[in-house]
Design a protein around this motif. Structure first.
Motif, PDB file in Angstrom:
ATOM      1  N   PHE A   1     -10.126   3.555  -3.014  1.00 44.30           N
ATOM      2  CA  PHE A   1      -8.939   2.725  -3.175  1.00 44.30           C
ATOM      3  C   PHE A   1      -8.828   2.325  -4.643  1.00 44.30           C
ATOM      4  O   PHE A   1      -9.833   2.140  -5.329  1.00 44.30           O
ATOM      5  CB  PHE A   1      -9.013   1.478  -2.288  1.00 44.30           C
ATOM      6  CG  PHE A   1      -8.836   1.795  -0.831  1.00 44.30           C
ATOM      7  CD1 PHE A   1      -7.582   2.103  -0.317  1.00 44.30           C
ATOM      8  CD2 PHE A   1      -9.917   1.794   0.033  1.00 44.30           C
ATOM      9  CE1 PHE A   1      -7.406   2.397   1.024  1.00 44.30           C
ATOM     10  CE2 PHE A   1      -9.759   2.078   1.376  1.00 44.30           C
ATOM     11  CZ  PHE A   1      -8.508   2.394   1.874  1.00 44.30           C
TER      12      PHE A   1
ATOM     13  N   ALA B   1       0.842  -1.192   0.000  1.00 45.93           N
ATOM     14  CA  ALA B   1       0.000   0.000   0.000  1.00 45.93           C
ATOM     15  C   ALA B   1       0.878   1.242   0.000  1.00 45.93           C
ATOM     16  O   ALA B   1       1.952   1.249   0.614  1.00 45.93           O
ATOM     17  CB  ALA B   1      -0.916  -0.002   1.217  1.00 45.93           C
ATOM     18  N   THR B   2       0.430   2.267  -0.683  1.00 43.21           N
ATOM     19  CA  THR B   2       1.137   3.537  -0.680  1.00 43.21           C
ATOM     20  C   THR B   2       0.930   4.220   0.678  1.00 43.21           C
ATOM     21  O   THR B   2       0.041   3.845   1.451  1.00 43.21           O
ATOM     22  CB  THR B   2       0.609   4.464  -1.791  1.00 43.21           C
ATOM     23  OG1 THR B   2      -0.760   4.782  -1.507  1.00 43.21           O
ATOM     24  CG2 THR B   2       0.753   3.827  -3.171  1.00 43.21           C
ATOM     25  N   GLU B   3       1.730   5.232   0.935  1.00 46.12           N
ATOM     26  CA  GLU B   3       1.584   5.986   2.181  1.00 46.12           C
ATOM     27  C   GLU B   3       0.193   6.606   2.272  1.00 46.12           C
ATOM     28  O   GLU B   3      -0.428   6.606   3.343  1.00 46.12           O
ATOM     29  CB  GLU B   3       2.669   7.058   2.285  1.00 46.12           C
ATOM     30  CG  GLU B   3       2.683   7.769   3.610  1.00 46.12           C
ATOM     31  CD  GLU B   3       2.906   6.852   4.811  1.00 46.12           C
ATOM     32  OE1 GLU B   3       2.280   7.115   5.872  1.00 46.12           O
ATOM     33  OE2 GLU B   3       3.682   5.881   4.718  1.00 46.12           O
ATOM     34  N   ALA B   4      -0.319   7.128   1.169  1.00 45.36           N
ATOM     35  CA  ALA B   4      -1.664   7.715   1.172  1.00 45.36           C
ATOM     36  C   ALA B   4      -2.718   6.668   1.524  1.00 45.36           C
ATOM     37  O   ALA B   4      -3.658   6.946   2.285  1.00 45.36           O
ATOM     38  CB  ALA B   4      -1.965   8.348  -0.181  1.00 45.36           C
ATOM     39  N   ALA B   5      -2.588   5.459   0.992  1.00 48.60           N
ATOM     40  CA  ALA B   5      -3.533   4.388   1.307  1.00 48.60           C
ATOM     41  C   ALA B   5      -3.435   4.008   2.780  1.00 48.60           C
ATOM     42  O   ALA B   5      -4.455   3.793   3.447  1.00 48.60           O
ATOM     43  CB  ALA B   5      -3.285   3.177   0.418  1.00 48.60           C
TER      44      ALA B   5
ATOM     45  N   THR C   1      -6.249  -0.107  -7.395  1.00 47.62           N
ATOM     46  CA  THR C   1      -5.177  -1.089  -7.536  1.00 47.62           C
ATOM     47  C   THR C   1      -4.279  -0.719  -8.706  1.00 47.62           C
ATOM     48  O   THR C   1      -4.738  -0.564  -9.826  1.00 47.62           O
ATOM     49  CB  THR C   1      -5.747  -2.500  -7.772  1.00 47.62           C
ATOM     50  OG1 THR C   1      -6.580  -2.848  -6.677  1.00 47.62           O
ATOM     51  CG2 THR C   1      -4.636  -3.526  -7.905  1.00 47.62           C
ATOM     52  N   ARG C   2      -3.003  -0.559  -8.392  1.00 48.14           N
ATOM     53  CA  ARG C   2      -1.974  -0.425  -9.420  1.00 48.14           C
ATOM     54  C   ARG C   2      -1.196  -1.739  -9.377  1.00 48.14           C
ATOM     55  O   ARG C   2      -1.324  -2.504  -8.430  1.00 48.14           O
ATOM     56  CB  ARG C   2      -1.067   0.768  -9.119  1.00 48.14           C
ATOM     57  CG  ARG C   2      -1.836   2.085  -9.026  1.00 48.14           C
ATOM     58  CD  ARG C   2      -0.915   3.255  -8.774  1.00 48.14           C
ATOM     59  NE  ARG C   2      -1.611   4.456  -8.423  1.00 48.14           N
ATOM     60  CZ  ARG C   2      -2.212   5.276  -9.265  1.00 48.14           C
ATOM     61  NH1 ARG C   2      -2.226   4.988 -10.553  1.00 48.14           N
ATOM     62  NH2 ARG C   2      -2.815   6.363  -8.845  1.00 48.14           N
TER      63      ARG C   2
ATOM     64  N   ASP D   1      -3.477   2.039  -3.773  1.00 48.42           N
ATOM     65  CA  ASP D   1      -3.323   3.481  -3.664  1.00 48.42           C
ATOM     66  C   ASP D   1      -4.709   4.079  -3.434  1.00 48.42           C
ATOM     67  O   ASP D   1      -5.714   3.351  -3.403  1.00 48.42           O
ATOM     68  CB  ASP D   1      -2.700   4.011  -4.968  1.00 48.42           C
ATOM     69  CG  ASP D   1      -2.053   5.374  -4.814  1.00 48.42           C
ATOM     70  OD1 ASP D   1      -2.093   5.958  -3.711  1.00 48.42           O
ATOM     71  OD2 ASP D   1      -1.510   5.871  -5.815  1.00 48.42           O
TER      72      ASP D   1
ATOM     73  N   ILE E   1      -0.300  -2.867  -5.871  1.00 49.00           N
ATOM     74  CA  ILE E   1       0.032  -1.692  -5.067  1.00 49.00           C
ATOM     75  C   ILE E   1      -1.275  -0.928  -4.873  1.00 49.00           C
ATOM     76  O   ILE E   1      -1.831  -0.388  -5.841  1.00 49.00           O
ATOM     77  CB  ILE E   1       1.095  -0.816  -5.751  1.00 49.00           C
ATOM     78  CG1 ILE E   1       2.370  -1.640  -5.959  1.00 49.00           C
ATOM     79  CG2 ILE E   1       1.402   0.424  -4.912  1.00 49.00           C
ATOM     80  CD1 ILE E   1       2.854  -1.641  -7.353  1.00 49.00           C
TER      81      ILE E   1
END
Length: 114
Positions: free
Chosen positions: A103, A9-13, A105-106, A84, A82
């Motif tokens: 949310f 997960a990104t920091e934002a997520a 998905t990348r 995000d 990932i």
């Protein structure tokens, strides 16, 4: 061959997960191969979405289990997800919907050595 995490997960997520956990308690994620809302990662209170034999536990993001439908996993098994967030409305059953974010998905394909 190194073992890489299947889902990150990104920091934002992670920040959104923390906000949602503060409001709703323990959480879980599920991504199915369905259309519309089912093609996005959905966030639920832990245990609210029933996990079955056709679901695969990919790992955890922000301390929350992340599952994917087995049929969709067959297409994504060589890929790292990932998670995000972006501005916009989430799935109508996903907890982030009232937050004005969703949310997303990348992904990246694992190189052969991974």
């Amino acid at each position: 061959m190194s073992r890489q995490e299947k889902v990150l997960a990104t920091e934002a997520a992670l920040q959104l997960i923390d906000r949602l956990r503060a409001k709703h308690g323990d959480l879980m994620f599920h991504q199915s191969g369905g259309c519309c809302d089912g093609s996005s990662p959905m966030c639920y209170p832990l245990g609210e979405f029933l996990i079955g034999d056709q679901d695969v536990l990919l790992g955890e993001i922000g301390g929350c289990p992340f599952y994917m439908g087995k049929a969709q996993y067959e297409y994504w098994k060589h890929t790292q997800l990932i998670i995000d967030v972006v501005n916009g409305r989430g799935g109508m059953f996903s907890l982030e919907e009232p937050e004005g974010m969703r949310f997303l998905t990348r992904s990246r394909v694992f190189p052969e050595q991974e």
